[in-house]
Design an enzyme around this catalytic site. Structure first.
Site: not given
Lengths: 265, 237
Positions: A13-15, A116, A120
């Site tokens: 999952r994207t953080q 994914f 960031w």
């Protein structure tokens, strides 16, 4: 989906970001590249850290500026350390220039995006090698390009329009710094996560310098600000009309600054 | 642990605790409250959130008690091995970077904010903040936990560089006490740990010895004590 996939080590999952830096701006000028970024590290809406260095040297020829999650930027700096170390270990007289570093980072960011599990950040790479000036940017999903002036985050909306009007190929160092400061002042007025403590970095064929942290004067002493409700009810509509679009805001703030310093006709 | 994929990216998780680390001329002082809460219940009213890693490095733990404990256990273990191999005490920087590695590489599973503080012969007293996400920031002072929200303004005003040990200790106790006054997730006693070239000193400030702030009143054994005092306020009808 969570129960089907791994129960821990959620790399599926994207953080989300926690401690973030805001805009970075970069421009080419006569002798090389100038980059500016403030020193804020925000934690949600709290301005938690005010001495975060977001402009860093990479090898002999490059400068990197980062916005987004600071822990990911710190990790990227470690990757770049390793890249430069291996480059030096070749001991072959060659060294990685900004174009190569930009390309490396693009691959890193894009491959993480494909898993994914992005880093960031939005990054700006600039530098000069063999007389050739280079300025590029990479986003957290691997979108990358090269230009005479680049920015991240809010800088794209507030600084780029100013740069589109006022950037020239033959800017001197002084003109370049003034132009960057004009953009940074605007960001200070209009970006909630901006902090009034910034650094400007310069990279030329000769080398790189990052300025000491300093603050910009801001201008608030306008008649229109003093008594905004002088026309009583309905006067907030006037403010709304004046400030309803960001480009107008940038233009209005920039012209207010101009008037403040040069006097109005 | 609940994984909520729809968390607002702009809202940081608040953590039940107040933790502080400050440098002074000669070393560092770490301070913390002592409340551990499970929801609205206070599970432990006298917990010790300042944990030893080595003789010269301690950490303040906030957030999930389980996560912060396991991280400190791992880092203590790594530092022990490192000290044996190095042949001399580990530096504060090494300890902090080990904490960062765990915090960063497990950022999706951990929910703990840590302040690392200590003294070594190379750099003297140092404080490192490691918030959620695993960013590492060296600072002259650091605050963390849910109670820290109430202390940003206080430190902006009250902090100065080069304090004496006594000034720094008083500042830490005052700050934790102010946070306890307003943060429901902080309470109990104030614990401090001072680390300098001479060693480590633990201090303990029981809740009833802390200063009173706005709208708080003095504690008594009983109403009867007040009524029987020499100048009692008359009871109102």
């Amino acid at each position: 989906m969570d129960t089907l996939l791994s129960s821990e080590g959620d790399s599926q999952r994207t953080q989300y970001p926690y401690v973030t830096g805001t805009s970075v701006i970069g421009i080419k000028y006569k002798d090389g590249i100038l980059m500016a970024a403030d020193m804020g590290g925000s934690y949600g809406s709290t301005i938690r850290y005010k001495s975060v260095e977001r402009l860093k040297q990479v090898g002999k020829h490059s400068l990197i500026g980062a916005s987004g999650e600071i822990s990911d930027f710190q990790e990227i700096l470690k990757y770049l350390d390793e890249l430069i170390l291996h480059d030096n270990m070749w001991d072959d007289g060659n060294s990685l220039g900004p174009k190569e570093v930009h390309n490396y980072l693009t691959r890193v960011m894009y491959n993480r995006r494909n898993k994914f599990d992005p880093l960031w950040n939005s990054l700006i790479i600039g530098g000069v090698k063999n007389g050739h000036k280079y300025l590029g940017s990479v986003s957290m999903i691997g979108v990358h390009f090269e230009d005479d002036h680049v920015a991240t985050g809010f800088g794209n909306h507030l600084a780029r329009p100013i740069l589109r009007e006022e950037w020239r190929e033959d800017l001197t160092f002084e003109e370049g710094v003034k132009l960057l400061e004009k953009c940074m002042r605007n960001l200070l007025y209009r970006d909630r996560s901006a902090v009034n403590k910034l650094q400007i970095a310069k990279i030329t064929e000769e080398g790189l310098t990052v300025s000491q942290p300093y603050s910009l004067k801001t201008f608030w002493n306008f008649a229109a600000f003093q008594n905004p409700t002088v026309n009583a009810e309905g006067s907030w509509i006037l403010c709304l009309m004046m400030f309803c679009c960001t480009k107008t805001c940038a233009f209005v703030d920039a012209s207010f600054s101009f008037i403040a310093r040069h006097g109005s006709a | 642990m609940d994984r909520d994929a729809t968390s607002d990216v702009n809202a940081p998780h608040s953590m039940g605790t107040t933790i502080i680390g400050v440098t002074y001329n000669g070393g560092v002082i770490l301070g913390a409250d002592s409340r551990t809460s499970t929801g609205l219940y206070v599970a432990n009213r006298a917990s010790d959130k300042i944990t030893q890693l080595t003789d010269n490095v301690y950490i303040c733990r906030s957030g999930s008690a389980a996560d912060s404990q396991i991280v400190s256990d791992y880092v203590r273990y790594f530092l022990h091995q490192h000290t044996i191999q190095l042949g001399q005490p580990a530096t504060v920087k090494v300890a902090a970077n080990l904490v960062r590695l765990l915090a960063y590489n497990n950022k999706n599973s951990l929910q703990t904010g840590i302040i690392v503080g200590g003294w070594d012969k190379y750099e003297g007293g140092k404080i490192y903040g490691i918030p959620l996400g695993g960013t590492i920031v060296e600072q002259p002072f650091a605050i963390g936990g849910s109670g820290s929200s109430y202390l940003y303004g206080f430190f902006d005003q009250a902090w100065k560089d080069g304090m004496t040990r006594e000034e720094a200790e008083q500042l830490v106790v005052k700050a934790v006490s102010l946070a306890i006054a307003r943060d429901g997730a902080s309470g109990g006693v104030v614990r401090t740990v001072t680390i300098n070239s001479e060693g480590v000193t633990r201090n303990f400030y029981p809740g009833d010895t802390l200063p009173l702030w706005h709208d708080e009143v003095e504690a008594h054994g009983s109403l009867l004590d007040i009524l029987n005092a020499s100048n009692p306020e008359p009871m109102s009808t």
